[in-house]
Scaffold this active site. Structure first.
Site, PDB file in Angstrom:
ATOM      1  N   ARG A  94       0.829  -1.201   0.000  1.00  0.00           N
ATOM      2  CA  ARG A  94       0.000   0.000   0.000  1.00  0.00           C
ATOM      3  C   ARG A  94       0.868   1.258   0.000  1.00  0.00           C
ATOM      4  NH1 ARG A  94      -2.966  -0.459   5.340  1.00  0.00           N
ATOM      5  NH2 ARG A  94      -0.983  -1.413   5.836  1.00  0.00           N
ATOM      6  N   PHE A 381      15.193  -7.998  17.668  1.00  0.00           N
ATOM      7  CA  PHE A 381      15.811  -6.813  18.269  1.00  0.00           C
ATOM      8  C   PHE A 381      17.057  -7.269  19.020  1.00  0.00           C
ATOM      9  CE2 PHE A 381      11.669  -5.229  17.367  1.00  0.00           C
ATOM     10  CZ  PHE A 381      11.718  -3.845  17.359  1.00  0.00           C
TER      11      PHE A 381
END
Length: 556
Positions: A94, A381
């Site tokens: 998108r 992470f």
């Protein structure tokens, strides 16, 4: 550590013709917007109809948290990794809305070394699609008010006007306004409203239309108001369709850009998944399937919103059959769902992880109801620990899901190889028997209740009196066979954003209902969700600037 925009600005981009060439796209098939972005011509789209389809992979996620999930980053990194492995892959994503870019969320180009570029262009005006949608929407609003001013031949009841104006910006003061103040020539005084462009029916229509003929047919069906007898008044009756289509004639064409490793990306359309259907355009997805062996697409926010609407609206309407789903989570987000504050997420906490993983569990269960194979990936992470990874891996495999770690933010394509290989293995070894959650003929209230109970985990649904009356009216008007698009907070499986994890013992509260007859679905507004967002106390706009040499800074 470099910021996303610094990484993007330092990237060496290929001319878009060179990005397009491996997919069999000649320069004559590109409508260039400078060197690095282009629209695909109608001639190209028509010429590839007989090409075989590639495999379709959906990327979705758990409910978003302030800890971040990285769904777009994972999508882009997966596409890069397929290219790294020698696979012919395309992304179908998108376009970002300006509202979040200047608000809290930021842009939607991915992050780290898993980005699509040019990042600044994509996050700002890009090829003007959103401006065209805004103009078409507001042209219809202007024609509606002008029709009333010029005699109101259609007997429009000004108390039952449902068409709203729009703006692609977070602007809370425009939610409820009064128009027509002034002299007699300035129109009839009435209450009006604005929504953000990505929540408009024009955006949904553009993203669901197969071609220009389908676009115009859908535009004609838009209900703008009701007359004094309660009958719908449409854009077709207002003679608005031709002019609206003229504004959208270029916007309906998919856009092509590239990742940092020059994998192609078709970026087109941008409805939000919390207030709209949350998927890129059908045209872009179907075009990508004709041009590549593997297509990676994405649905907005958590799987309770984006994935449900991808399956039950987009795939239903377009006849798409996804081959696999990648479900994105992070250790940090799962610990946040387990009650850990954002400041303490860097510390290993297996107890909180065990408590918060119920959110991931519910999304796995939901996706399995669509009978599509699932790969769970953790967006890594540096503060994550091996013990946390191992716990989540075992949890997923015990529930029949494949598992892979994603390190694409830090390492780009190479960091996505493990995930890409796991997806390839899933495509080769597991069969997708995709089916929507509910049949077309199910009554609207039953469709709403099915989603509320099966996907959200609610005990039931309550309706405001006006919403109940509208559902009855829409059924009488023969819209009962349409799918439903539920607008709900993205932060919780419930309609209360404070309920984290896997809430139980709640109802979904429906306060408003209306039909997007052109798009082909019924919109159901729940809880406190707004179709025009507001800016926060410290919006991202404060940190965005342009240097004397024209370089944009602070965009993320």
């Amino acid at each position: 550590m470099k910021t996303d925009i610094e990484i993007a600005q330092e990237a060496e981009m290929f001319h878009i013709r060179d990005v397009a060439k491996p997919y069999g796209i000649d320069e004559d098939d590109l409508e260039l917007y400078g060197k690095y972005k282009a629209k695909l011509s109608d001639e190209l789209l028509n010429s590839i109809n007989d090409h075989p389809d590639g495999r379709l992979v959906l990327v979705t996620a758990i409910n978003p948290t302030p800890a971040g999930e990285g769904k777009t980053t994972t999508s882009v990194g997966l596409g890069e990794a397929f290219g790294y492995l020698g696979k012919k892959a395309l992304l179908a994503l998108r376009e970002p809305s300006l509202g979040p870019c200047f608000g809290i969320k930021g842009g939607a180009a991915g992050g780290g070394y898993a980005q699509v570029v040019p990042m600044e262009d994509l996050n700002l005006h890009f090829t003007g699609d959103f401006h065209a949608i805004t103009s078409a929407n507001n042209l219809l609003a202007a024609l509606l008010d002008n029709h009333i001013q010029q005699g109101n031949e259609l007997n429009i009841d000004t108390r039952q006007i449902v068409w709203k104006r729009c703006l692609d910006m977070n602007d809370r003061v425009l939610r409820n306004i009064v128009v027509g103040l002034g002299a007699k020539a300035d129109g009839f005084v009435r209450e009006d409203h604005f929504v953000i462009t990505v929540a408009t029916e024009i955006m949904a229509i553009l993203c669901l239309a197969e071609d220009m003929a389908d676009l115009k047919a859908r535009l004609a069906k838009i209900i703008v108001a009701y007359d004094y007898d309660g009958n719908p008044v449409t854009a077709g009756q207002l003679q608005a369709v031709g002019a609206m289509a003229a504004l959208l004639k270029d916007a309906v064409k998919p856009n092509m850009i590239q990742t940092l490793t020059h994998t192609g990306a078709l970026v087109h359309g941008g409805p939000f998944a919390n207030i709209a259907h949350g998927c890129n355009s059908v045209r872009a997805t179907k075009t990508a399937l004709k041009l590549a062996d593997i297509v990676v697409t994405e649905a907005g926010f958590g799987a309770d919103l984006g994935a449900e609407k991808f399956f039950d609206i987009k795939c239903r309407m377009a006849g798409l059959k996804p081959d696999a789903v990648v479900l994105v989570a992070t250790v940090r987000a799962l610990k946040y769902n387990g009650g850990v504050s954002k400041a303490d997420l860097a510390t290993e906490n297996l107890d909180a992880l065990k408590k918060g993983i119920c959110n991931l569990e519910k999304h796995i269960e939901n996706l399995q109801k669509y009978q599509v194979p699932i790969v769970v990936t953790l967006n890594s992470f540096v503060t994550d620990t091996e013990a946390e990874y191992e716990f989540i891996k075992n949890f997923c495999e015990e529930r029949g899901c494949e598992f892979a770690l994603s390190e694409v933010w830090e390492k780009g394509a190479e960091g996505g190889v493990a995930l890409a290989k796991k997806v390839l293995q899933t495509l080769e070894e597991k069969k997708s028997d995709f089916a929507p959650l509910y049949p077309d003929e199910l009554p609207l209230t039953d469709k709403i209740e099915t989603i509320a109970k099966e996907i959200y985990g609610a005990d039931g649904v309550t309706y405001a009196p006006a919403a109940a009356r509208m559902l009855k009216k829409l059924t009488e008007l023969h819209f009962g066979n349409l799918p439903v698009c539920i607008a709900k907070t993205q932060y919780s499986l419930s309609d209360d954003q404070t309920k984290l994890g896997r809430p139980t013992g709640f109802n979904i509260n429906v306060r408003d209902v209306y039909v997007n007859a052109g798009a082909g679905f019924v919109v159901v507004i729940t809880g406190a969700i707004m179709t025009m967002p507001g800016l926060g106390k410290t919006p991202a706009a404060y940190g965005i600037d342009v240097t004397p040499d024209g370089k944009i800074t602070g965009l993320f």
